[in-house]
Design an enzyme around this catalytic site. Structure first.
Site, PDB file in Angstrom:
ATOM      1  N   ASP A   1     -23.361   4.089 -14.747  1.00  0.00           N
ATOM      2  CA  ASP A   1     -24.028   2.968 -15.464  1.00  0.00           C
ATOM      3  C   ASP A   1     -23.376   2.967 -16.938  1.00  0.00           C
ATOM      4  O   ASP A   1     -23.344   1.990 -17.570  1.00  0.00           O
ATOM      5  CB  ASP A   1     -25.574   3.158 -15.494  1.00  0.00           C
ATOM      6  CG  ASP A   1     -26.384   3.140 -14.345  1.00  0.00           C
ATOM      7  OD1 ASP A   1     -26.078   2.081 -13.391  1.00  0.00           O
ATOM      8  OD2 ASP A   1     -26.863   4.283 -13.566  1.00  0.00           O
TER       9      ASP A   1
ATOM     10  N   ASP B   1     -18.098   8.720  -7.230  1.00  0.00           N
ATOM     11  CA  ASP B   1     -19.400   8.130  -7.463  1.00  0.00           C
ATOM     12  C   ASP B   1     -19.220   7.035  -8.734  1.00  0.00           C
ATOM     13  O   ASP B   1     -18.250   7.135  -9.552  1.00  0.00           O
ATOM     14  CB  ASP B   1     -20.495   8.974  -7.753  1.00  0.00           C
ATOM     15  CG  ASP B   1     -21.858   8.386  -7.693  1.00  0.00           C
ATOM     16  OD1 ASP B   1     -21.846   7.038  -7.250  1.00  0.00           O
ATOM     17  OD2 ASP B   1     -22.829   8.997  -8.032  1.00  0.00           O
TER      18      ASP B   1
ATOM     19  N   THR C   1     -23.426   6.474  -4.779  1.00  0.00           N
ATOM     20  CA  THR C   1     -24.353   5.344  -4.446  1.00  0.00           C
ATOM     21  C   THR C   1     -23.993   4.229  -5.489  1.00  0.00           C
ATOM     22  O   THR C   1     -23.967   4.422  -6.492  1.00  0.00           O
ATOM     23  CB  THR C   1     -25.809   5.661  -4.606  1.00  0.00           C
ATOM     24  OG1 THR C   1     -25.879   6.700  -3.788  1.00  0.00           O
ATOM     25  CG2 THR C   1     -26.601   4.391  -4.183  1.00  0.00           C
TER      26      THR C   1
ATOM     27  N   GLU D   1     -27.168  12.746  -6.393  1.00  0.00           N
ATOM     28  CA  GLU D   1     -26.057  12.537  -6.979  1.00  0.00           C
ATOM     29  C   GLU D   1     -25.478  13.675  -7.878  1.00  0.00           C
ATOM     30  O   GLU D   1     -24.377  14.300  -7.685  1.00  0.00           O
ATOM     31  CB  GLU D   1     -25.757  11.324  -7.812  1.00  0.00           C
ATOM     32  CG  GLU D   1     -25.780   9.795  -6.993  1.00  0.00           C
ATOM     33  CD  GLU D   1     -26.123   8.657  -7.773  1.00  0.00           C
ATOM     34  OE1 GLU D   1     -25.832   7.702  -7.254  1.00  0.00           O
ATOM     35  OE2 GLU D   1     -26.483   8.792  -9.174  1.00  0.00           O
TER      36      GLU D   1
ATOM     37  N   GLY E   1     -28.986   4.319 -12.196  1.00  0.00           N
ATOM     38  CA  GLY E   1     -29.755   2.920 -12.124  1.00  0.00           C
ATOM     39  C   GLY E   1     -30.174   2.437 -10.763  1.00  0.00           C
ATOM     40  O   GLY E   1     -31.011   1.935 -10.552  1.00  0.00           O
TER      41      GLY E   1
ATOM     42  N   SER F   1     -22.822  -0.444  -6.119  1.00  0.00           N
ATOM     43  CA  SER F   1     -22.048  -1.514  -6.061  1.00  0.00           C
ATOM     44  C   SER F   1     -20.606  -1.404  -6.079  1.00  0.00           C
ATOM     45  O   SER F   1     -19.673  -1.583  -5.475  1.00  0.00           O
ATOM     46  CB  SER F   1     -22.350  -2.620  -6.812  1.00  0.00           C
ATOM     47  OG  SER F   1     -22.196  -2.317  -8.349  1.00  0.00           O
TER      48      SER F   1
HETATM   49  C1  5RP Z   1     -26.916   5.208  -8.582  1.00  0.00           C
HETATM   50  C2  5RP Z   1     -26.022   5.491  -9.598  1.00  0.00           C
HETATM   51  C3  5RP Z   1     -24.835   4.520  -9.643  1.00  0.00           C
HETATM   52  O1  5RP Z   1     -23.521   5.150  -9.693  1.00  0.00           O
HETATM   53  C4  5RP Z   1     -24.821   3.761 -10.886  1.00  0.00           C
HETATM   54  O2  5RP Z   1     -26.035   2.941 -11.008  1.00  0.00           O
HETATM   55  C5  5RP Z   1     -23.638   2.690 -11.105  1.00  0.00           C
HETATM   56  O3  5RP Z   1     -23.956   1.607 -10.189  1.00  0.00           O
HETATM   57  P1  5RP Z   1     -22.938   0.376  -9.801  1.00  0.00           P
HETATM   58  O4  5RP Z   1     -21.468   0.818  -9.324  1.00  0.00           O
HETATM   59  O5  5RP Z   1     -23.527  -0.212  -8.772  1.00  0.00           O
HETATM   60  O6  5RP Z   1     -22.584  -0.224 -11.178  1.00  0.00           O
HETATM   61  O7  5RP Z   1     -26.176   6.136 -10.416  1.00  0.00           O
HETATM   62  O8  5RP Z   1     -28.173   6.095  -8.705  1.00  0.00           O
END
Ligand code: 5RP
Length: 220
Positions: A85, A82, A29, A104, A97, A31
């Protein structure tokens, strides 16, 4: 080139782990993963089944023409891709995040290979500058917060946010995470904690860090 482009570079590089053909693929999950999903239809023939880590990702996968399966149907995953952060060169991760940390962590645990994709701002010497997300059973929120204060962390309730599992998130600031495995174990012991956003016991197997020039790939 901005961070979005760096994320895209990391996402593109992850396709190499699908190229040979995967049985079951897990998709995380956030961006960075969102840069990967639109690229997946070209690899459809090589993917037997897809398991998603969140309702948000499921929606995007559906748009891309994939029907998600449940982990129970599929069994173990061959590859899980995946974001993170924060990530260290030791393959320890801080995640959550986006609030999808529990699913996950389950998918990472069920995967033969965990490929983490991130832009270079995520690479850190020590985890914890990014507030550590902890998913808690709603009735335990205050209790868990008090235990965290005893550990010298500062807990902040992510007010109004409900996880896909119907739980709440506490974001913990200023925890000194010198030993990520030890900290993960310690936080997991607190009653009411569902999942800690530290992925140290099951860290990444491959780190793909996107940057201006392309990617830097390291493997365990
Ligand atoms: C979601 C997560 C994401 O992998 C993490 O927040 C990274 O997000 P992004 O790719 O938007 O920087 O752990 O729960």
């Amino acid at each position: 080139m901005d961070h979005k482009e760096h994320k895209k570079n990391a996402a593109k590089a992850a396709l190499e782990y699908i190229e040979d053909g995967v049985g079951a693929l897990g998709i995380g999950t956030g961006s960075t993963v969102n840069e990967l999903i639109p690229l997946l239809p070209d690899y459809r023939d090589r993917i037997d089944s897809i398991v998603s880590s969140s309702e948000a990702t499921t929606q995007l996968l559906t748009k891309a023409g994939f029907e998600g399966k449940s982990l129970n149907e599929v069994g173990n995953l061959d590859v899980y891709i995946d974001g993170a952060d924060e990530a260290t060169k030791h393959f320890d991760l801080l995640k959550g995040g986006g609030g999808a940390l529990t699913r996950e962590k389950i998918l990472a645990g069920a995967a033969r290979r965990f490929i983490c994709i991130a832009d270079e701002t995520k690479l850190v010497g020590m985890l914890g500058k990014f507030p550590l997300p902890i998913e808690v059973i709603p009735m335990a929120r205050s209790y868990v917060s008090r235990q965290i204060i005893k550990m010298r962390g500062q807990p902040f309730w992510r007010e109004g946010f409900v996880t896909d599992n119907g739980n709440e998130i506490i974001d913990v600031h200023n925890l000194s995470i010198v030993n990520p495995r030890e900290m993960e174990t310690r936080l997991n012991q607190i009653a009411g904690v569902v999942t800690v956003g530290l992925f140290a016991h099951r860290g990444a197997d491959v780190l793909i860090i996107g940057n201006r020039k392309g990617v830097k790939v390291t493997q365990q």
